[in-house]
Design an enzyme around this catalytic site. Structure first.
Site, PDB file in Angstrom:
ATOM      1  N   GLU A  44      40.333  82.112  77.169  1.00  0.00           N
ATOM      2  CA  GLU A  44      39.101  81.884  76.406  1.00  0.00           C
ATOM      3  C   GLU A  44      38.757  83.177  75.685  1.00  0.00           C
ATOM      4  O   GLU A  44      39.004  84.277  76.209  1.00  0.00           O
ATOM      5  CB  GLU A  44      37.955  81.489  77.349  1.00  0.00           C
ATOM      6  CG  GLU A  44      36.625  81.322  76.616  1.00  0.00           C
ATOM      7  CD  GLU A  44      35.533  80.647  77.425  1.00  0.00           C
ATOM      8  OE1 GLU A  44      35.668  80.550  78.663  1.00  0.00           O
ATOM      9  OE2 GLU A  44      34.537  80.218  76.817  1.00  0.00           O
ATOM     10  N   CYS A  81      33.525  77.425  78.082  1.00  0.00           N
ATOM     11  CA  CYS A  81      32.296  77.050  77.375  1.00  0.00           C
ATOM     12  C   CYS A  81      32.445  77.133  75.860  1.00  0.00           C
ATOM     13  O   CYS A  81      31.671  76.521  75.120  1.00  0.00           O
ATOM     14  CB  CYS A  81      31.154  77.950  77.811  1.00  0.00           C
ATOM     15  SG  CYS A  81      30.674  77.717  79.512  1.00  0.00           S
ATOM     16  N   ASN A  87      34.753  70.238  78.535  1.00  0.00           N
ATOM     17  CA  ASN A  87      34.782  71.312  79.533  1.00  0.00           C
ATOM     18  C   ASN A  87      33.441  71.366  80.245  1.00  0.00           C
ATOM     19  O   ASN A  87      32.407  71.446  79.588  1.00  0.00           O
ATOM     20  CB  ASN A  87      35.018  72.668  78.876  1.00  0.00           C
ATOM     21  CG  ASN A  87      34.845  73.815  79.865  1.00  0.00           C
ATOM     22  OD1 ASN A  87      35.652  73.993  80.765  1.00  0.00           O
ATOM     23  ND2 ASN A  87      33.766  74.590  79.727  1.00  0.00           N
ATOM     24  N   GLU A  88      33.451  71.315  81.547  1.00  0.00           N
ATOM     25  CA  GLU A  88      32.228  71.451  82.350  1.00  0.00           C
ATOM     26  C   GLU A  88      31.088  70.586  81.811  1.00  0.00           C
ATOM     27  O   GLU A  88      29.934  71.025  81.804  1.00  0.00           O
ATOM     28  CB  GLU A  88      31.794  72.919  82.447  1.00  0.00           C
ATOM     29  CG  GLU A  88      32.709  73.736  83.332  1.00  0.00           C
ATOM     30  CD  GLU A  88      32.121  75.049  83.810  1.00  0.00           C
ATOM     31  OE1 GLU A  88      31.064  75.471  83.301  1.00  0.00           O
ATOM     32  OE2 GLU A  88      32.737  75.661  84.703  1.00  0.00           O
TER      33      GLU A  88
HETATM   34  O1  AHR Z   1      35.270  81.451  82.697  1.00  0.00           O
HETATM   35  C1  AHR Z   1      33.997  81.701  82.213  1.00  0.00           C
HETATM   36  C2  AHR Z   1      33.193  80.436  82.055  1.00  0.00           C
HETATM   37  O2  AHR Z   1      32.985  79.842  83.295  1.00  0.00           O
HETATM   38  C3  AHR Z   1      33.847  79.344  81.263  1.00  0.00           C
HETATM   39  O3  AHR Z   1      33.668  79.506  79.917  1.00  0.00           O
HETATM   40  C4  AHR Z   1      33.127  78.119  81.743  1.00  0.00           C
HETATM   41  O4  AHR Z   1      33.918  76.958  81.650  1.00  0.00           O
HETATM   42  C5  AHR Z   1      32.744  78.460  83.152  1.00  0.00           C
HETATM   43  O5  AHR Z   1      31.425  78.202  83.393  1.00  0.00           O
END
Ligand code: AHR
Length: 654
Positions: free
Chosen positions: A47, A242, A373-374
């Site tokens: 990321e 995120c 994601n999440e």
């Molecule tokens: O890894 C950091 C963050 O942790 C990521 O962006 C998210 O998916 C999680 O909350």
């Protein structure tokens, strides 16, 4: 479940033999495979957080090269003789990169008209290396000479050259020049001064080192990619995290905006720019110089399966929770369908053609895709259903990865887990940022998971010694050892766990937002944390089949502070045993190998060990690093002494 704590400190003993107490015999049934281990088992999560891409692996040295940051001159300092000699203007025509600078030189000499770029917390310059400068310009008539130099904090030159923009007219031109550095500096700047007379518009002022990965122009930092290549990861998850969701939908990651010529990739604010007020990074933007094409290429280069994660029509629920109404979801679904075509489509297809035009007519062989994601709640399930229907209809063989939210054990998780399992989801993505003790207590988490149901992707995890989220968590041997112990449970349950990745991957020591992280970098150096070495040992020694390793008839998952798993590698004909000893005492054990006729008489033993608070650093990158030795195998038995606080990988040739 037994709760184990990693406590106290102890003197280290020798690698696989030494002082020990109480002896146990573990039985390994070498010829009774219980489950295949997927080639994707151990991968990496990428990321653009902590300056992981821009200011990190993407080797561009100029910050705000296209003047598109919210403040157009952020990262630049300018000097002019007269007001108006340096103007920030915008193109009239529609473009993703509207802003440029207009520079007016009037018999300019050094000191009259200057631009200095500070880089991403400075520019890391190496001695005797080629540097590639390029820029876009247009001018009515030639008349200006640009003097370029890399300078240190005293203003001394580390390498310099001259460029004379040669073309004239209304069209934009690209001109490049390469030059050699004569000295190194971790915090250099790019200094440009103009000589002569004329008016010139400039944009995309760019500088790359000559030692990028595979020497690709405009490419990635070779040392950072090498750290990934050395792990031989089974997959690369990308672009997050995120960042997939965005603070709001406008800020979400849109893969189509990250391909094609770099000067046409529209920059956006990086969501980590504003996420943590105490770690604000106002100069953090995504230029997408590392976009989806480069991502697929990277995965191919290092033999990893690509695993893209796409936005499902929901912005980050910790931020705005902005939602796309179901009736407006089509463009999002189409983006997912088109990404598969971009990766795999024939060159005659719309998106396959685009891939070919970027230099890769062969497909990238995409096999998996993440939707969201999440994300959580019924809104997520509603959207996943729409995506699944459309994606499976066109690409039934693509495995879909779905989110189980932010935590491994709360109401959100239970709801999503239930819903996704009732939908027969291919793969469920679980995340856990938890204490080292949680990791030790959860080494048996997957023992009871349904073998016939959805597979598990441990998509983001890390042991956090302090609370999660932007705090100063340290990558110590304490956290890495807890992960090593927990990961025995992932491998032992390879029947259900098909993929796992530690998160986040990279952090720049001068510009991070989140810790702990797997690999730390500065402008010139890289080091792997103890956690990195654990991940790497698992990945390099993964085996192809899990075989039973038991003590008193049970899997070893915390009894006497020991955690273990065994696998055979059918290709290398090896038995691979991994054991974590999380106690302060050395432990003396015997491994009895059953179901094998003959073994080599000597086994390789690779050990990570140290004081729990030990860390790696630029100064001591190998403070915690694998140490190799051998141990005797006699009558299909190995007498093994596990050092206090150690993780051991034992490899026996069968
Ligand atoms: O890894 C950091 C963050 O942790 C990521 O962006 C998210 O998916 C999680 O909350």
């Amino acid at each position: 479940m037994q709760k184990k704590k990693i406590i106290g400190l102890s003197l280290a003993t020798s690698l696989c033999m030494g002082l020990a107490v109480a002896q146990k015999t573990f039985t390994v049934k070498v010829n009774e495979p219980v489950a295949p281990i997927q080639s994707t088992m151990w991968g990496v999560f990428f990321e653009d957080i902590n300056f992981g891409a821009d200011g990190g692996i993407y080797a561009e040295l100029v910050k705000n090269r296209s003047f598109e940051f919210f403040k157009p001159l952020m990262g630049w300092s300018v000097k002019r003789k007269q007001e108006g000699d340096i103007l920030v203007l915008s193109r009239k025509e529609a473009t993703n990169n509207p802003r440029f600078l207009r520079l007016t030189a009037r018999n300019a000499v050094k000191g009259d008209l200057e631009l200095t770029n500070e880089g991403f917390r400075g520019m890391g310059i190496k001695k005797d290396l080629r540097y590639d400068f390029s820029f876009l310009y247009r001018q009515a008539a030639p008349g200006i000479t640009m003097h370029l130099s890399l300078i240190n904090s005293k203003g001394e030159s580390l390498g310099q050259t001259v460029i004379k923009p040669a073309e004239s007219g209304a069209a934009w031109h690209k001109q490049s020049v390469s030059f050699q550095s004569v000295a190194a500096d971790p915090k250099a700047k790019l200094y440009i001064w103009l000589e002569g007379t004329g008016v010139i518009d400039v944009d995309m002022i760019s500088l790359f080192p000559g030692d990028t990965w595979k020497n690709r122009s405009g490419g990635m930092r070779g040392d950072m990619v090498q750290m990934l290549a050395d792990m031989k990861p089974g997959f690369i998850r990308f672009p997050g995290g995120c960042i997939v969701e965005g603070v709001d939908l406008a800020n979400r990651y849109q893969w189509k905006k990250t391909i094609g010529p770099v000067e046409e990739r529209q920059l956006i604010m990086n969501r980590w720019n504003i996420e943590f007020p105490h770690k604000a990074a106002p100069d953090y933007f995504q230029t997408f110089g590392l976009g989806f094409f480069e991502y697929f290429q990277l995965a191919e280069d290092i033999g990893a399966e690509p695993l893209p994660i796409l936005n499902c029509g929901m912005a980050c629920q910790f931020n705005t929770s902005e939602l796309v109404p179901l009736e407006d979801l089509d463009p999002y679904v189409q983006d997912a369908l088109d990404l598969i075509e971009f990766a795999n489509g024939d060159v005659t297809t719309q998106w396959g053609k685009v891939r070919a035009s970027m230099g890769h007519p062969q497909p990238f062989h995409l096999k998996m895709l993440g939707v969201g994601n999440e994300n959580w709640g019924p809104q997520y399930i509603e959207r996943v259903k729409v995506f699944t229907k459309a994606l499976k209809a066109k690409y039934p063989d693509i495995k879909l990865v779905n989110s189980s939210g932010t935590d491994p054990d709360n109401e959100r998780f239970n709801y999503l887990n239930g819903e996704l399992r009732s939908m027969n989801a291919d793969i469920i993505d679980e995340h856990y940022y938890r204490s080292p003790d949680w990791f030790l207590s959860n080494a048996s988490r997957y023992d009871s998971y349904d073998r016939k149901g959805s597979k598990i992707f441990a998509g983001e995890y890390a042991a956090h010694a302090k609370i999660t989220g932007g705090t100063n968590n340290v990558n110590s041997w304490r956290t890495a050892l807890a992960e090593a112990a927990f990961m025995t449970g992932l491998e032992r349950n390879a029947a259900v766990v098909n993929m796992a990745s530690y998160a986040p991957l990279f952090a720049n020591t001068d510009a991070w937002q989140w810790s702990p992280d797997l690999i730390w970098v500065n402008n010139l150096q890289v080091y792997g944390t103890p956690d990195y070495h654990v991940q790497k040992l698992y990945s390099l020694n993964k085996g192809t089949q899990v075989v039973p390793l038991t003590w008193e008839g049970k899997a070893l998952a915390g009894q006497d502070s020991l955690y273990a798993t065994a696998a055979v590698d059918e290709k290398t004909k090896e038995l691979i045993i991994k054991i974590a000893n999380v106690s302060a005492k050395a432990q003396n054990n015997v491994l009895a190998l059953e179901g094998v006729k003959k073994t080599a008489t000597v086994a390789d033993c690779i050990v990570l060990k140290g004081d729990l608070e030990s860390v790696n650093s630029f100064e001591k990158p190998d403070n915690i690093a694998p140490q190799q030795s051998t141990v005797a195998v006699k009558n299909k038995k190995v007498a093994l002494t596990l050092a206090p606080y150690s993780f051991t990988v034992l490899k026996v040739k069968l």
